[in-house]
Design a protein around this motif. Structure first.
Motif, PDB file in Angstrom:
ATOM      1  N   ALA A   1       0.834  -1.203   0.000  1.00 23.17           N
ATOM      2  CA  ALA A   1       0.000   0.000   0.000  1.00 23.17           C
ATOM      3  C   ALA A   1       0.873   1.261   0.000  1.00 23.17           C
ATOM      4  O   ALA A   1       0.582   2.220  -0.711  1.00 23.17           O
ATOM      5  CB  ALA A   1      -0.939   0.001   1.197  1.00 23.17           C
ATOM      6  N   ALA A   2       1.945   1.241   0.794  1.00 19.08           N
ATOM      7  CA  ALA A   2       2.849   2.397   0.853  1.00 19.08           C
ATOM      8  C   ALA A   2       3.498   2.628  -0.511  1.00 19.08           C
ATOM      9  O   ALA A   2       3.625   3.778  -0.965  1.00 19.08           O
ATOM     10  CB  ALA A   2       3.915   2.183   1.927  1.00 19.08           C
ATOM     11  N   ALA A   3       3.897   1.544  -1.176  1.00 20.25           N
ATOM     12  CA  ALA A   3       4.502   1.673  -2.509  1.00 20.25           C
ATOM     13  C   ALA A   3       3.489   2.234  -3.504  1.00 20.25           C
ATOM     14  O   ALA A   3       3.833   3.079  -4.338  1.00 20.25           O
ATOM     15  CB  ALA A   3       5.025   0.318  -2.975  1.00 20.25           C
ATOM     16  N   ARG A   4       2.248   1.787  -3.404  1.00 22.65           N
ATOM     17  CA  ARG A   4       1.205   2.304  -4.304  1.00 22.65           C
ATOM     18  C   ARG A   4       0.965   3.791  -4.058  1.00 22.65           C
ATOM     19  O   ARG A   4       0.802   4.558  -5.015  1.00 22.65           O
ATOM     20  CB  ARG A   4      -0.094   1.536  -4.102  1.00 22.65           C
ATOM     21  CG  ARG A   4      -0.043   0.116  -4.580  1.00 22.65           C
ATOM     22  CD  ARG A   4      -1.381  -0.564  -4.351  1.00 22.65           C
ATOM     23  NE  ARG A   4      -1.257  -1.992  -4.458  1.00 22.65           N
ATOM     24  CZ  ARG A   4      -1.621  -2.864  -3.538  1.00 22.65           C
ATOM     25  NH1 ARG A   4      -2.184  -2.456  -2.414  1.00 22.65           N
ATOM     26  NH2 ARG A   4      -1.471  -4.150  -3.717  1.00 22.65           N
ATOM     27  N   MET A   5       0.933   4.185  -2.796  1.00 17.20           N
ATOM     28  CA  MET A   5       0.707   5.600  -2.471  1.00 17.20           C
ATOM     29  C   MET A   5       1.859   6.460  -2.996  1.00 17.20           C
ATOM     30  O   MET A   5       1.640   7.565  -3.477  1.00 17.20           O
ATOM     31  CB  MET A   5       0.542   5.786  -0.963  1.00 17.20           C
ATOM     32  CG  MET A   5      -0.736   5.191  -0.414  1.00 17.20           C
ATOM     33  SD  MET A   5      -2.235   5.824  -1.210  1.00 17.20           S
ATOM     34  CE  MET A   5      -2.184   7.529  -0.695  1.00 17.20           C
ATOM     35  N   LYS A   6       3.066   5.937  -2.918  1.00 15.02           N
ATOM     36  CA  LYS A   6       4.239   6.653  -3.437  1.00 15.02           C
ATOM     37  C   LYS A   6       4.109   6.833  -4.953  1.00 15.02           C
ATOM     38  O   LYS A   6       4.387   7.904  -5.489  1.00 15.02           O
ATOM     39  CB  LYS A   6       5.506   5.866  -3.097  1.00 15.02           C
ATOM     40  CG  LYS A   6       6.776   6.629  -3.231  1.00 15.02           C
ATOM     41  CD  LYS A   6       7.932   5.788  -2.701  1.00 15.02           C
ATOM     42  CE  LYS A   6       9.181   6.611  -2.600  1.00 15.02           C
ATOM     43  NZ  LYS A   6      10.296   5.864  -2.026  1.00 15.02           N
ATOM     44  N   ALA A   7       3.658   5.777  -5.641  1.00 11.00           N
ATOM     45  CA  ALA A   7       3.460   5.851  -7.089  1.00 11.00           C
ATOM     46  C   ALA A   7       2.362   6.839  -7.445  1.00 11.00           C
ATOM     47  O   ALA A   7       2.489   7.604  -8.417  1.00 11.00           O
ATOM     48  CB  ALA A   7       3.131   4.462  -7.641  1.00 11.00           C
ATOM     49  N   ILE A   8       1.279   6.858  -6.660  1.00 10.13           N
ATOM     50  CA  ILE A   8       0.191   7.803  -6.899  1.00 10.13           C
ATOM     51  C   ILE A   8       0.684   9.238  -6.720  1.00 10.13           C
ATOM     52  O   ILE A   8       0.400  10.095  -7.542  1.00 10.13           O
ATOM     53  CB  ILE A   8      -1.007   7.522  -5.951  1.00 10.13           C
ATOM     54  CG1 ILE A   8      -1.700   6.219  -6.353  1.00 10.13           C
ATOM     55  CG2 ILE A   8      -1.999   8.680  -5.944  1.00 10.13           C
ATOM     56  CD1 ILE A   8      -2.718   5.717  -5.344  1.00 10.13           C
ATOM     57  N   ALA A   9       1.451   9.466  -5.665  1.00 16.06           N
ATOM     58  CA  ALA A   9       1.980  10.808  -5.412  1.00 16.06           C
ATOM     59  C   ALA A   9       2.922  11.237  -6.524  1.00 16.06           C
ATOM     60  O   ALA A   9       2.918  12.395  -6.942  1.00 16.06           O
ATOM     61  CB  ALA A   9       2.707  10.836  -4.070  1.00 16.06           C
ATOM     62  N   LYS A  10       3.723  10.315  -7.031  1.00 17.37           N
ATOM     63  CA  LYS A  10       4.669  10.616  -8.108  1.00 17.37           C
ATOM     64  C   LYS A  10       3.906  11.024  -9.372  1.00 17.37           C
ATOM     65  O   LYS A  10       4.259  11.993 -10.028  1.00 17.37           O
ATOM     66  CB  LYS A  10       5.514   9.378  -8.379  1.00 17.37           C
ATOM     67  CG  LYS A  10       6.863   9.666  -8.950  1.00 17.37           C
ATOM     68  CD  LYS A  10       7.643   8.372  -9.109  1.00 17.37           C
ATOM     69  CE  LYS A  10       8.980   8.508  -8.455  1.00 17.37           C
ATOM     70  NZ  LYS A  10       9.868   7.370  -8.707  1.00 17.37           N
ATOM     71  N   ARG A  11       2.822  10.257  -9.689  1.00 16.23           N
ATOM     72  CA  ARG A  11       2.021  10.576 -10.874  1.00 16.23           C
ATOM     73  C   ARG A  11       1.351  11.932 -10.737  1.00 16.23           C
ATOM     74  O   ARG A  11       1.265  12.683 -11.692  1.00 16.23           O
ATOM     75  CB  ARG A  11       0.960   9.504 -11.112  1.00 16.23           C
ATOM     76  CG  ARG A  11       1.498   8.336 -11.902  1.00 16.23           C
ATOM     77  CD  ARG A  11       0.425   7.346 -12.193  1.00 16.23           C
ATOM     78  NE  ARG A  11       0.497   6.364 -11.100  1.00 16.23           N
ATOM     79  CZ  ARG A  11      -0.515   5.658 -10.641  1.00 16.23           C
ATOM     80  NH1 ARG A  11      -1.702   5.785 -11.164  1.00 16.23           N
ATOM     81  NH2 ARG A  11      -0.365   4.802  -9.667  1.00 16.23           N
ATOM     82  N   LYS A  12       0.852  12.241  -9.535  1.00 15.12           N
ATOM     83  CA  LYS A  12       0.200  13.535  -9.317  1.00 15.12           C
ATOM     84  C   LYS A  12       1.196  14.668  -9.479  1.00 15.12           C
ATOM     85  O   LYS A  12       0.844  15.733  -9.972  1.00 15.12           O
ATOM     86  CB  LYS A  12      -0.436  13.576  -7.919  1.00 15.12           C
ATOM     87  CG  LYS A  12      -1.722  12.812  -7.826  1.00 15.12           C
ATOM     88  CD  LYS A  12      -2.344  12.965  -6.467  1.00 15.12           C
ATOM     89  CE  LYS A  12      -3.651  12.235  -6.384  1.00 15.12           C
ATOM     90  NZ  LYS A  12      -4.265  12.345  -5.049  1.00 15.12           N
ATOM     91  N   GLY A  13       2.429  14.442  -9.066  1.00 19.01           N
ATOM     92  CA  GLY A  13       3.470  15.459  -9.186  1.00 19.01           C
ATOM     93  C   GLY A  13       3.823  15.766 -10.622  1.00 19.01           C
ATOM     94  O   GLY A  13       4.201  16.867 -10.973  1.00 19.01           O
ATOM     95  N   LYS A  14       3.684  14.762 -11.478  1.00 16.41           N
ATOM     96  CA  LYS A  14       4.002  14.926 -12.894  1.00 16.41           C
ATOM     97  C   LYS A  14       2.847  15.525 -13.682  1.00 16.41           C
ATOM     98  O   LYS A  14       3.033  15.996 -14.789  1.00 16.41           O
ATOM     99  CB  LYS A  14       4.385  13.583 -13.515  1.00 16.41           C
ATOM    100  CG  LYS A  14       5.722  13.081 -13.065  1.00 16.41           C
ATOM    101  CD  LYS A  14       6.073  11.791 -13.770  1.00 16.41           C
ATOM    102  CE  LYS A  14       7.452  11.304 -13.339  1.00 16.41           C
ATOM    103  NZ  LYS A  14       7.825  10.070 -14.003  1.00 16.41           N
ATOM    104  N   GLY A  15       1.605  15.437 -13.093  1.00 22.15           N
ATOM    105  CA  GLY A  15       0.407  15.898 -13.804  1.00 22.15           C
ATOM    106  C   GLY A  15       0.343  17.360 -13.855  1.00 22.15           C
ATOM    107  O   GLY A  15      -0.134  18.076 -14.609  1.00 22.15           O
TER     108      GLY A  15
END
Length: 62
Positions: free
Chosen positions: A48-62
């Protein structure tokens, strides 16, 4: 007795298809949480922590 694994739920359930974008767990992981043994919970929290990190990374790029 070993300390219980803390539930990653933040009480802001926002399911996006099969994934909660608030805690990073899948619908299935949320459903099974109470019946999971300690090792399963530890693995779920890590995923779950890895998924949240990936979600945050994608939001940062958006």
């Amino acid at each position: 007795m070993a300390k219980d694994i803390e539930n990653p739920c933040v009480s802001l359930c926002q399911l996006n298809s099969e994934l909660c974008v608030s805690c990073g767990r899948t619908r299935e992981e949320i459903r099974k949480w109470r019946g999971m043994k300690r090792p399963e919970k530890m693995a779920t929290v890590q995923k779950a922590a890895a998924r949240m990190k990936a979600i945050a990374k994608r939001k940062g790029k958006g």
